[in-house]
Design an enzyme around this catalytic site. Structure first.
Site, PDB file in Angstrom:
ATOM      1  N   ASP A   7      -2.066   2.875  -9.303  1.00 37.02           N
ATOM      2  CA  ASP A   7      -0.803   2.417  -9.709  1.00 37.02           C
ATOM      3  C   ASP A   7      -0.993   1.096 -10.401  1.00 37.02           C
ATOM      4  O   ASP A   7      -0.683   0.089  -9.493  1.00 37.02           O
ATOM      5  CB  ASP A   7       0.187   2.513  -8.659  1.00 37.02           C
ATOM      6  CG  ASP A   7       1.680   2.035  -9.232  1.00 37.02           C
ATOM      7  OD1 ASP A   7       1.828   2.628 -10.502  1.00 37.02           O
ATOM      8  OD2 ASP A   7       2.329   1.593  -8.559  1.00 37.02           O
ATOM      9  N   GLU A  68      -1.670   5.879 -13.828  1.00 40.36           N
ATOM     10  CA  GLU A  68      -0.545   5.892 -14.505  1.00 40.36           C
ATOM     11  C   GLU A  68      -0.456   5.472 -15.861  1.00 40.36           C
ATOM     12  O   GLU A  68      -0.985   4.516 -16.383  1.00 40.36           O
ATOM     13  CB  GLU A  68       0.637   4.952 -13.732  1.00 40.36           C
ATOM     14  CG  GLU A  68       2.241   5.092 -14.171  1.00 40.36           C
ATOM     15  CD  GLU A  68       3.016   4.683 -13.449  1.00 40.36           C
ATOM     16  OE1 GLU A  68       3.268   5.091 -12.215  1.00 40.36           O
ATOM     17  OE2 GLU A  68       3.569   3.540 -14.019  1.00 40.36           O
ATOM     18  N   ASP A 141       4.082   0.765  -4.077  1.00 38.79           N
ATOM     19  CA  ASP A 141       3.011   0.921  -5.134  1.00 38.79           C
ATOM     20  C   ASP A 141       1.840   1.691  -4.212  1.00 38.79           C
ATOM     21  O   ASP A 141       0.997   2.526  -5.183  1.00 38.79           O
ATOM     22  CB  ASP A 141       2.115  -0.585  -5.347  1.00 38.79           C
ATOM     23  CG  ASP A 141       3.280  -1.458  -5.744  1.00 38.79           C
ATOM     24  OD1 ASP A 141       3.364  -1.663  -6.819  1.00 38.79           O
ATOM     25  OD2 ASP A 141       3.849  -2.049  -4.774  1.00 38.79           O
TER      26      ASP A 141
END
Length: 206
Positions: A7, A68, A141
């Site tokens: 992430d 991501e 996160d």
């Protein structure tokens, strides 16, 4: 199959590694967050993130990497930092000849919860559920990185019924073939059905 989920973030970069068996059952291998101080020069922050990602890659040796996908945000400064860290992650994976999957937040949410607009709390709860953890990984996160890894391992072409079910609804519609759902979507359905069954009869009648 072992997947490293990343992430990307310049201040906090979530890292999650999971093993997923042939039955698509995920098992937690590693979770952490790489942090850098805003007081440091940009190049030093990127170096710290790169070293952290490379250390995880070398220690846990994943089969693939999930990152991501960067998308436009109102805060240009934030999206720039995210894009820069994504580039660092992609480079680290390429150096090791690892395949990379880029997934949008809505794709990850749909895979994990069955609902593409789920909030972070719902995603974290489902990550803990499917990994059989006693608590939701913190900070968010970390949970997001694990969600990315799980999504990547589970990612399969979905039929139109499933796609429709994840748009504007928190549960799959009755017409969805259960065999087309991910384990998390099945868990989400079971949890909601259990909640309905537990309600008093007079409330169900309303």
């Amino acid at each position: 199959m072992r997947v490293l989920g990343i992430d990307p973030g310049l201040t906090r970069c979530g890292i999650g590694v999971v093993d997923v068996s042939s039955t698509r059952t995920p098992v937690l291998v590693h979770v952490s967050v790489i942090t850098t101080s805003p007081d440091l020069p940009l190049e030093e922050r990127l170096l710290l993130v790169a070293r952290g990602i490379e250390a995880v890659l070398d220690e846990h040796r994943p089969d693939s990497v999930a990152v991501e996908r960067v998308f436009a945000q109102h805060n240009v400064r934030t999206v720039m930092g995210t894009a820069q860290v994504s580039g660092v992650a992609l480079l680290a994976a390429a150096r090791r000849s690892l395949p990379v999957g880029l997934h949008t937040p809505s794709e990850v949410k749909a895979a994990i919860t069955g609902y593409g607009q789920a909030d972070k709390k719902q995603v974290g709860a489902m990550v803990a559920k499917v990994l059989r953890l006693a608590a939701v990984p913190k900070p968010a996160d970390a949970a997001d990185a694990l969600a990315l890894a799980i999504c990547h391992a589970w990612r399969v072409p979905l039929g139109s019924a499933v796609t429709g079910a994840t748009s504007g609804s928190t549960r799959p519609r009755a017409s969805v073939d259960p065999s087309q759902l991910t384990p998390a979507q099945l868990a989400w359905r079971a949890a909601e059905q259990g909640a309905v069954a537990a309600r008093p009869a007079h409330k169900l009648a309303r």
